[in-house]
Design a protein around this motif. Structure first.
Motif, PDB file in Angstrom:
ATOM      1  N   SER A   1       0.834  -1.214   0.000  1.00 10.73           N
ATOM      2  CA  SER A   1       0.000   0.000   0.000  1.00 10.73           C
ATOM      3  C   SER A   1       0.863   1.256   0.000  1.00 10.73           C
ATOM      4  N   ASP A   2       0.456   2.234  -0.805  1.00 10.19           N
ATOM      5  CA  ASP A   2       1.056   3.563  -0.716  1.00 10.19           C
ATOM      6  C   ASP A   2       0.440   4.299   0.475  1.00 10.19           C
ATOM      7  N   ILE A   3       1.201   5.225   1.055  1.00 12.90           N
ATOM      8  CA  ILE A   3       0.723   5.957   2.238  1.00 12.90           C
ATOM      9  C   ILE A   3       0.785   7.460   1.974  1.00 12.90           C
ATOM     10  N   LEU A   4      -0.303   8.123   2.257  1.00 11.10           N
ATOM     11  CA  LEU A   4      -0.341   9.591   2.232  1.00 11.10           C
ATOM     12  C   LEU A   4      -0.820  10.084   3.592  1.00 11.10           C
ATOM     13  N   MET A   5      -0.179  11.134   4.097  1.00 11.83           N
ATOM     14  CA  MET A   5      -0.543  11.672   5.402  1.00 11.83           C
ATOM     15  C   MET A   5      -0.899  13.161   5.276  1.00 11.83           C
ATOM     16  N   THR A   6      -1.971  13.559   5.935  1.00 11.08           N
ATOM     17  CA  THR A   6      -2.398  14.964   5.854  1.00 11.08           C
ATOM     18  C   THR A   6      -1.361  15.905   6.450  1.00 11.08           C
ATOM     19  N   LYS A   7      -0.551  15.440   7.383  1.00 15.42           N
ATOM     20  CA  LYS A   7       0.451  16.330   7.987  1.00 15.42           C
ATOM     21  C   LYS A   7       1.547  16.698   6.985  1.00 15.42           C
ATOM     22  N   ASN A   8       1.705  15.893   5.945  1.00 16.57           N
ATOM     23  CA  ASN A   8       2.699  16.174   4.909  1.00 16.57           C
ATOM     24  C   ASN A   8       2.074  16.774   3.659  1.00 16.57           C
ATOM     25  N   LYS A   9       0.927  16.247   3.255  1.00 22.16           N
ATOM     26  CA  LYS A   9       0.305  16.620   1.981  1.00 22.16           C
ATOM     27  C   LYS A   9      -0.825  17.628   2.131  1.00 22.16           C
ATOM     28  N   HIS A  10      -1.171  17.987   3.385  1.00 21.47           N
ATOM     29  CA  HIS A  10      -2.382  18.772   3.648  1.00 21.47           C
ATOM     30  C   HIS A  10      -3.587  17.994   3.115  1.00 21.47           C
ATOM     31  N   ALA A  11      -4.579  18.695   2.569  1.00 24.82           N
ATOM     32  CA  ALA A  11      -5.774  17.987   2.095  1.00 24.82           C
ATOM     33  C   ALA A  11      -5.408  17.040   0.958  1.00 24.82           C
ATOM     34  N   ILE A  12      -6.003  15.838   0.982  1.00 17.17           N
ATOM     35  CA  ILE A  12      -5.764  14.837  -0.059  1.00 17.17           C
ATOM     36  C   ILE A  12      -7.041  14.681  -0.858  1.00 17.17           C
ATOM     37  N   VAL A  13      -6.963  15.002  -2.138  1.00 19.36           N
ATOM     38  CA  VAL A  13      -8.146  15.022  -3.004  1.00 19.36           C
ATOM     39  C   VAL A  13      -8.073  13.840  -3.967  1.00 19.36           C
ATOM     40  N   ILE A  14      -9.110  13.005  -3.943  1.00 23.42           N
ATOM     41  CA  ILE A  14      -9.173  11.809  -4.789  1.00 23.42           C
ATOM     42  C   ILE A  14     -10.461  11.850  -5.602  1.00 23.42           C
ATOM     43  N   LYS A  15     -10.357  11.512  -6.885  1.00 22.29           N
ATOM     44  CA  LYS A  15     -11.535  11.435  -7.749  1.00 22.29           C
ATOM     45  C   LYS A  15     -11.637  10.058  -8.373  1.00 22.29           C
ATOM     46  N   SER A  16     -12.881   9.657  -8.639  1.00 26.58           N
ATOM     47  CA  SER A  16     -13.105   8.353  -9.275  1.00 26.58           C
ATOM     48  C   SER A  16     -14.323   8.429 -10.180  1.00 26.58           C
ATOM     49  N   ASN A  17     -14.251   7.723 -11.295  1.00 25.81           N
ATOM     50  CA  ASN A  17     -15.402   7.619 -12.190  1.00 25.81           C
ATOM     51  C   ASN A  17     -16.112   6.276 -12.041  1.00 25.81           C
ATOM     52  N   GLY A  18     -15.751   5.527 -10.976  1.00 20.63           N
ATOM     53  CA  GLY A  18     -16.359   4.230 -10.735  1.00 20.63           C
ATOM     54  C   GLY A  18     -15.594   3.079 -11.348  1.00 20.63           C
ATOM     55  N   ARG A  19     -14.611   3.408 -12.188  1.00 18.90           N
ATOM     56  CA  ARG A  19     -13.781   2.367 -12.799  1.00 18.90           C
ATOM     57  C   ARG A  19     -12.352   2.423 -12.256  1.00 18.90           C
ATOM     58  N   TYR A  20     -11.819   3.636 -12.151  1.00 21.08           N
ATOM     59  CA  TYR A  20     -10.487   3.815 -11.573  1.00 21.08           C
ATOM     60  C   TYR A  20     -10.473   5.155 -10.840  1.00 21.08           C
ATOM     61  N   TYR A  21      -9.407   5.402 -10.095  1.00 18.74           N
ATOM     62  CA  TYR A  21      -9.330   6.640  -9.320  1.00 18.74           C
ATOM     63  C   TYR A  21      -7.998   7.330  -9.603  1.00 18.74           C
ATOM     64  N   TRP A  22      -7.930   8.596  -9.243  1.00 16.83           N
ATOM     65  CA  TRP A  22      -6.693   9.362  -9.412  1.00 16.83           C
ATOM     66  C   TRP A  22      -6.622  10.464  -8.346  1.00 16.83           C
ATOM     67  N   LEU A  23      -5.409  10.872  -8.059  1.00 16.51           N
ATOM     68  CA  LEU A  23      -5.168  11.969  -7.119  1.00 16.51           C
ATOM     69  C   LEU A  23      -5.191  13.280  -7.884  1.00 16.51           C
ATOM     70  N   GLU A  24      -5.876  14.248  -7.332  1.00 13.72           N
ATOM     71  CA  GLU A  24      -5.940  15.560  -7.976  1.00 13.72           C
ATOM     72  C   GLU A  24      -4.801  16.426  -7.465  1.00 13.72           C
ATOM     73  N   LYS A  25      -4.075  17.025  -8.399  1.00 10.46           N
ATOM     74  CA  LYS A  25      -2.968  17.903  -8.019  1.00 10.46           C
ATOM     75  C   LYS A  25      -3.511  19.242  -7.567  1.00 10.46           C
ATOM     76  N   LYS A  26      -2.794  19.858  -6.619  1.00 12.10           N
ATOM     77  CA  LYS A  26      -3.203  21.182  -6.132  1.00 12.10           C
ATOM     78  C   LYS A  26      -2.868  22.231  -7.169  1.00 12.10           C
TER      79      LYS A  26
END
Length: 778
Positions: free
Chosen positions: A753-778
């Motif tokens: 598993s990859d790990i993301l933490m709010t203390k490092n990345k601030h808000a973590i924004v994820i989008k999905s179309n129901g088939r796959y997901y992606w991280l949204e860049k700030k």
């Protein structure tokens, strides 16, 4: 087609296209070479078409101005990323030599300096800095520096902090708009030395006048009234006590604390009064006015609001001196163009937008409103018309940036402006006469202090009208554009009586209705075509908070963090007014406290939570709001399935005996097609083991790691069932529990598993179309 020379306000048209170009420059990413070539080709086309007097000349000129706006922004971005920019030396131990451009006191314990770096020494290499200034923050117990001082600093440079959550205030962007790219704080300083003096001698002399003015005010008026007078006269807003600033802000009267054209006008009035008393020729008075305004701009340290107002009056004086016919709208537009050519990022400063828009609005609407108010005395009608025009024009900008609008200024300006006028007038005269003898300043400032006391009394009385202040969510760009379009269109409706002049208004009304329908279609059409699930793990420090925007338009909250304002501010700043579903995982403060304000100020349809095991004050307050606002709520004791559009919510609660309060958490699994997210609250290993034993399908692409990454959660057995591709840990920076636990991180890495933490990345924004997901860049 009219030529620019035949237009009444050609500079307004130029300003609109330049502004549009600057906006486009921030939204699109093009190589600056492409823009430069396009600009040159357009310029050549303009010259050729102008030579042949083509009807297309005007169109090409407007395209040229548009490209110029784009080019300005791209040029600044190139500078920001340049090898000669100060940003290339952040997070490194360096030696900087530079010159102080300005200084200010930020509160009682800190001084702030804007430093222009000359060079940076790194690893014995000396690098010349061409782009970017530095904000230097020092404790007040250090040596105080002034304009022109040359400093040598051994330190670590950092980038200013950015916004933690979408829509939040970004200190980095705020400073970047002022072309300040880097930050030095006390924590990063190893050594600081004064190496000498520099700077412009004329500027130094004028700044000494400022110091003398401050000294005169300090010696002739008591605290805290001296802070307020310095704010009115010199723009030292930072020194005004926070309580007074908050009172002005909450009443919508904080514009009175900003130096504007009103101050410049009073200065010119005082000067002209002296000139007439001494029977001086008009041209001498005009020259004196030009010099006085220039000096005042430097004395107030070149604040943008003073520069704006000063340039308008300077150009007006120059125009009247040469007997030129002056169109105020044209003049305002020219000043705005000049400022945007110096720094295109001025366009995004609320002060810039408000000052110009309000002035345009007063010119455009005030005469009409005044005629409608002709049944009341002229002086009151004029004041009320000006106040109404200003509020009508400022309304969407105030809501957009501050999520607040108040009707108090309509009345408040009538009561307060005469007092402020007298305070500023007496203050200016006191400072001038104080250079002769402090006795004269003392006499006048006694009057000023009395007027300030009365002013603060009026402000306290107006606080009783706080029910006239409203909190509103951030409006969409299209709604702001629609508002100004309708305000422009319907001037004719308030100019004439609608019934006898219906035929004159018919075309405007028809166009307005069509535009309204188009905007509504665009707004609604976007939600119809949208198929994305948006998930935001908010940075709320040491706590949990998440927001979901469903493809069908519903807004969902899962927990709200500890800070009572964080979640509400996020909703206000992102234009979210209605919450379809709120899920409280459990009643620990770091999960629920931030939801209380949301329940109080927003429309929440349904709330789900486990039965609270302890009826403390926070729990009682939640139930009190639920009851008073008649919000539907359900206590989950075992399992519940909920469908919202195409999204399935599977909610689990531990059915066994709960000894540890964290095990009272709801677990929420969200299914959208082939995409799954699992929220675990603070549930511990006992709950995880129970879920695995019951054979519940836990596999999920995204896991919100339990209990902020504590070793009491996220057992190997549980993680093996979930198999997350991405683990999100909501945790505070430098938290006292030293979370996340290293063993938890090791277990997550072992399952890939990859790990993301709010203390490092601030808000973590994820989008999905129901088939796959992606991280949204700030």
């Amino acid at each position: 087609m009219k030529k620019f020379s035949e237009m009444k306000t050609p500079f307004l048209v130029i300003l609109l296209f330049l502004g549009l170009g600057i906006i486009l420059g921030t939204k699109i990413n093009l190589y600056w070479e492409v823009i430069l070539i396009s600009l040159i080709l357009t310029l050549i086309s303009t010259i050729i078409l102008w030579y042949y007097e083509s009807q297309l000349t005007k169109v090409i000129v407007l395209i040229l101005i548009l490209l110029l706006g784009i080019m300005q922004v791209e040029a600044l971005e190139v500078e920001y990323k340049s090898s000669s920019s100060i940003t290339n030396f952040v997070r490194q131990e360096v030696t900087i030599q530079g010159q102080v451009l300005s200084s200010s006191q930020s509160g009682a314990k800190e001084y702030e300096y804007i430093l222009e770096p000359n060079f940076v020494k790194l690893d014995n290499n000396i690098n010349k800095i061409k782009y970017g200034k530095i904000l230097l923050k020092l404790r007040s117990n250090r040596q105080e520096y002034k304009y022109g001082d040359r400093l040598k600093i051994k330190c670590q440079i950092t980038l200013p902090p950015t916004n933690r959550n979408p829509g939040g205030f970004s200190y980095r962007s705020y400073l970047k708009n002022k072309q300040v790219y880097a930050l030095i704080t006390e924590a990063g300083i190893r050594e600081i030395k004064l190496k000498g003096e520099g700077g412009n001698q004329l500027v130094k002399m004028i700044l000494r006048l400022r110091e003398n003015a401050s000294r005169i005010i300090n010696q002739t008026i008591d605290r805290p009234y001296d802070f307020l007078l310095r704010g009115f006269l010199l723009g030292d807003k930072e020194q005004i006590p926070l309580k007074i600033q908050e009172n002005f802000k909450n009443l919508g009267l904080n514009h009175l604390l900003v130096i504007s054209g009103f101050h410049i006008g009073l200065l010119i009035l005082i000067l002209n009064s002296f000139a007439q008393g001494l029977r001086l020729p008009k041209w001498i008075a005009n020259i004196g006015g030009l010099l006085l305004i220039s000096i005042y701009i430097i004395i107030t340290k070149g604040q943008a609001s003073v520069v704006r107002a000063g340039l308008v009056v300077l150009l007006y004086i120059l125009g009247s001196t040469f007997n030129r016919k002056i169109n105020i709208c044209n003049l305002l537009s020219l000043v705005a163009i000049m400022m945007l050519m110096i720094n295109p990022y001025y366009l995004f400063q609320p002060g810039f937008q408000l000052s110009f828009l309000i002035t345009y609005g007063i010119i455009y609407l005030m005469p009409v409103l005044k005629r409608r108010l002709s049944f009341i005395p002229n002086i009151i009608a004029t004041s009320l018309a000006v106040s109404l025009a200003a509020q009508l024009v400022a309304f969407p900008i105030l809501v957009y940036y501050f999520n607040q609008v108040s009707l108090i200024p309509i009345l408040g300006n009538i009561l307060v402006m005469p007092l402020v006028s007298l305070i500023i007038f007496c203050g200016f005269i006191a400072v001038l006469l104080g250079h002769l003898h402090l006795v004269f300043a003392q006499l006048l400032n006694n009057i000023s202090m009395l007027l300030i006391i009365i002013l603060l009394g009026v402000i306290d009385s107006l606080k009783n009208l706080s029910f006239l202040t409203f909190k509103l969510v951030k409006p969409h760009y299209l709604l702001i554009a629609l508002y100004y379009f309708l305000l422009y269109q319907f001037k004719e409706i308030i100019t004439y009586n609608i019934i006898p002049y219906y035929s004159r208004c018919k075309e405007r009304i028809t166009i307005s209705i069509m535009v309204i329908l188009l905007v509504l279609l665009l707004l609604h059409g976007h939600s119809i075509l949208n198929e994305e699930l948006k998930l935001i793990f908010l940075d709320v420090g040491q706590g949990d908070a998440a927001y979901l925007s469903l493809p069908t338009g519903e807004d969902i909250l899962i927990d709200g963090g500890f800070n009572e304002d964080e979640m509400a501010n996020f909703l206000y700043r992102n234009g979210i007014g209605d919450i379809e579903l709120m899920i409280i995982s459990h009643f620990h403060q770091d999960h629920v406290k931030g939801l209380l304000k949301v329940l109080q100020e927003f429309d929440v349809r349904v709330v789900l939570f486990p039965e609270p095991k302890v009826k403390n004050r926070l729990v009682r307050n939640v139930f009190k709001v639920l009851k008073s606002k008649q919000i539907d709520y359900y206590m989950i004791n075992d399992f519940r399935k909920l469908n919202v559009g195409e999204i399935n919510f599977n909610i689990y609660h531990y059915s066994g005996a709960i000894i540890e309060s964290n095990n009272n958490s709801l677990l929420v699994k969200i299914d959208y097609g082939d995409f799954q997210v699992l929220f675990t609250g603070d549930a511990g290993r006992e709950v995880e083991k129970n879920l695995v034993k019951r054979g519940i399908k836990l596999n999920s692409e995204i896991l919100k790691v339990g209990h902020h990454g504590s070793n009491s959660s996220s057992s190997q057995l549980f993680l093996a069932q979930v198999k997350p591709k991405l683990a999100v840990i909501s945790v505070g920076k430098n938290n006292q529990y030293n979370l996340p636990d290293l063993q938890v991180k090791d277990r997550l890495y072992k399952i890939g598993s990859d790990i993301l933490m709010t203390k490092n990345k601030h808000a973590i924004v994820i989008k999905s179309n129901g088939r796959y997901y992606w991280l949204e860049k700030k």
